[in-house]
Design a protein around this motif. Structure first.
Motif, short mmCIF file in Angstrom:
data_model
loop_
_atom_site.label_atom_id
_atom_site.label_comp_id
_atom_site.label_asym_id
_atom_site.label_seq_id
_atom_site.Cartn_x
_atom_site.Cartn_y
_atom_site.Cartn_z
N ASN A 1 0.83 -1.21 0.00
CA ASN A 1 0.00 0.00 0.00
C ASN A 1 0.85 1.25 0.00
O ASN A 1 0.60 2.20 -0.75
CB ASN A 1 -0.92 0.00 1.22
N GLU A 2 1.85 1.21 0.86
CA GLU A 2 2.74 2.36 0.96
C GLU A 2 3.45 2.62 -0.37
O GLU A 2 3.52 3.75 -0.86
CB GLU A 2 3.78 2.10 2.08
N ARG B 1 0.99 3.81 -2.86
CA ARG B 1 0.66 5.21 -2.59
C ARG B 1 1.78 6.13 -3.08
O ARG B 1 1.55 7.14 -3.74
CB ARG B 1 0.41 5.40 -1.10
N THR B 2 2.99 5.72 -2.77
CA THR B 2 4.14 6.53 -3.16
C THR B 2 4.23 6.62 -4.69
O THR B 2 4.41 7.71 -5.25
CB THR B 2 5.44 5.91 -2.60
N GLU B 3 4.06 5.41 -5.31
CA GLU B 3 4.20 5.38 -6.77
C GLU B 3 3.10 6.20 -7.44
O GLU B 3 3.34 6.96 -8.37
CB GLU B 3 4.14 3.93 -7.27
N ILE B 4 1.87 5.96 -6.92
CA ILE B 4 0.73 6.69 -7.51
C ILE B 4 0.89 8.19 -7.33
O ILE B 4 0.66 8.99 -8.24
CB ILE B 4 -0.60 6.19 -6.89
N THR B 5 1.32 8.57 -6.11
CA THR B 5 1.52 9.99 -5.83
C THR B 5 2.58 10.58 -6.78
O THR B 5 2.38 11.66 -7.36
CB THR B 5 1.97 10.19 -4.37
N ARG B 6 3.66 9.78 -6.92
CA ARG B 6 4.74 10.27 -7.78
C ARG B 6 4.25 10.40 -9.24
O ARG B 6 4.47 11.43 -9.89
CB ARG B 6 5.92 9.30 -7.71
N THR B 7 3.54 9.33 -9.68
CA THR B 7 3.02 9.35 -11.06
C THR B 7 2.02 10.49 -11.26
O THR B 7 2.06 11.22 -12.27
CB THR B 7 2.32 8.01 -11.38
N LEU B 8 1.15 10.60 -10.24
CA LEU B 8 0.15 11.68 -10.35
C LEU B 8 0.80 13.05 -10.37
O LEU B 8 0.39 13.94 -11.13
CB LEU B 8 -0.83 11.60 -9.18
N GLN B 9 1.84 13.19 -9.52
CA GLN B 9 2.53 14.48 -9.50
C GLN B 9 3.17 14.77 -10.85
O GLN B 9 3.10 15.90 -11.35
CB GLN B 9 3.60 14.49 -8.39
N GLN B 10 3.78 13.68 -11.42
CA GLN B 10 4.39 13.86 -12.73
C GLN B 10 3.33 14.25 -13.77
O GLN B 10 3.53 15.17 -14.58
CB GLN B 10 5.07 12.56 -13.17
#
Lengths: 161, 213
Positions: free
Chosen positions: B99-100, B103-112
């Protein structure tokens, strides 16, 4: 003797009337010869115009030769007299028309005949039509000639405002 | 596996081994002769083996085996339960980590993606602004052109109207006079004017009449 055409004879219609009247007079005299003794005679009444033309030309209409002469003159007039068409804004009086006709017969041709027309748009003056030309002597043409003066008046009126 | 479970298993093995060794040692031990009893007949090896077999059968009877089976089942269940707990814990930890990580990956991808989106929006905005500026400039030019054209047309129209008025002025005044005093004009008053006009055109009239005869 020169034939005189009274001012009362204005148009070719008047000439035609005179000719018909003379023809009726001839017929009366022919009938007079054929009448039986003792029968009453009712001579045709002469119009003022026929009376005038016979007097001016010193013709005795009781004489056949005089009637014949007058008839020939009238026939000649009907065929060859110059017919001018003149239009006014209103119906002219007989007196007015006589004065115009007098000028025309005095200055243009002694046997001039007129055909009078009405043209309200003329406003003032007249329009004369000869066989080949139209002489517009109306107020509109007069104003056209005075256009410069009219313009000057209008410009003066506008600039005063 | 916990240390308690290991200790139990070790204990069981030690006790079974001890019991086995005692059973092996018992036939070799010299029995104390009972007072007043006769000397017993000599014991043979085969007799001893038979007796040992009987004792083993006696010790590992059905009840004891059932007891052992129950204990083993309980222990197995305990081990399974503990393992299940460990597995659950590991699974929970793994899930948490996954999950972590997600979350990190999705956040990073979303930020990108957001960054790219913002850049795209910024570019589009810039493009739109540039386009609007060009359009405004074009409209201004068109407005200026139209204004000039309209002014020219208005001037032309004005001049045309004035020219028309001047050319038709005589008719206009004539119409006005006709409407205003048309019924009040007496022909007798015009006689002098008409005769004068006839006099002016006398020559032309005479020529035309003569040519017509």
């Amino acid at each position: 003797m020169e034939f005189k055409l009274p001012l009362g004879v204005v148009s070719n219609t008047d000439v035609s009337h005179l000719m018909r009247e003379l023809a009726a007079l001839d017929e009366f005299f022919i009938a007079l010869k054929a009448r039986k003794a003792g029968t009453s005679v009712a001579p045709p009444r002469l119009t003022r115009l026929l009376d005038q033309i016979s007097k001016e030309n010193k013709l005795n209409l009781l004489q056949t030769s005089h009637r014949k002469s007058l008839s020939n003159q009238l026939a000649k007039l009907e065929k060859s007299a110059p017919l001018l068409h003149i239009s006014f804004a209103a119906e002219p009086s007989a007196r007015f028309l006589e004065q115009i006709l007098a000028w025309l017969r005095e200055n243009v041709h002694s046997f001039c005949l007129l055909q009078v027309g009405l043209q309200p748009s003329i406003a003032a003056g007249c329009v004369l039509r000869t066989p080949n030309q139209v002489f517009d002597m109306s107020l509109r043409v007069h104003l056209e000639k005075e256009k410069a003066f009219l313009l000057e008046l209008i410009r003066g009126a506008v600039s005063e405002r | 596996m916990s240390s308690g479970g290991i200790a139990i298993i070790v204990g069981l093995i030690v006790s079974i081994t001890g019991l086995f060794l005692w059973l092996l040692w018992r036939p070799y031990r010299k029995p104390k002769p009972a007072a007043g009893a006769k000397t017993a007949p000599p014991v043979t090896r085969s007799t001893l083996l038979e007796r040992a077999q009987e004792d083993v059968d006696h010790i590992f009877n059905d009840e004891f085996r059932e007891e052992l089976r129950n204990r083993g089942r309980l222990h197995f269940e305990k081990v399974i339960g503990e393992n299940a707990m460990f597995l659950q814990q590991d699974l929970r930890e793994t899930t948490t980590q996954v999950n972590e990580y997600m979350r990190t990956e999705i956040t990073r991808t979303l930020q990108q993606e957001f960054k790219k989106y913002q850049e795209s929006i910024s570019d589009a905005k810039q493009l739109a602004l540039s386009s609007i500026e060009k359009t405004v400039a074009t409209i201004e030019q068109q407005r200026h052109f139209l204004e000039t054209q309209l002014q020219a047309q208005a001037e032309t129209q004005k001049a045309r109207l004035l020219e028309h008025f001047e050319s038709e002025m005589a008719s206009i005044v004539n119409h006005y006079v006709l409407r205003a005093i048309g019924n009040q004009i007496d022909l007798s008053d015009q006689l002098e004017y008409i005769l004068a006009e006839l006099e002016n055109n006398k020559k032309a009239i005479i020529e035309d009449v003569k040519s017509g005869i």
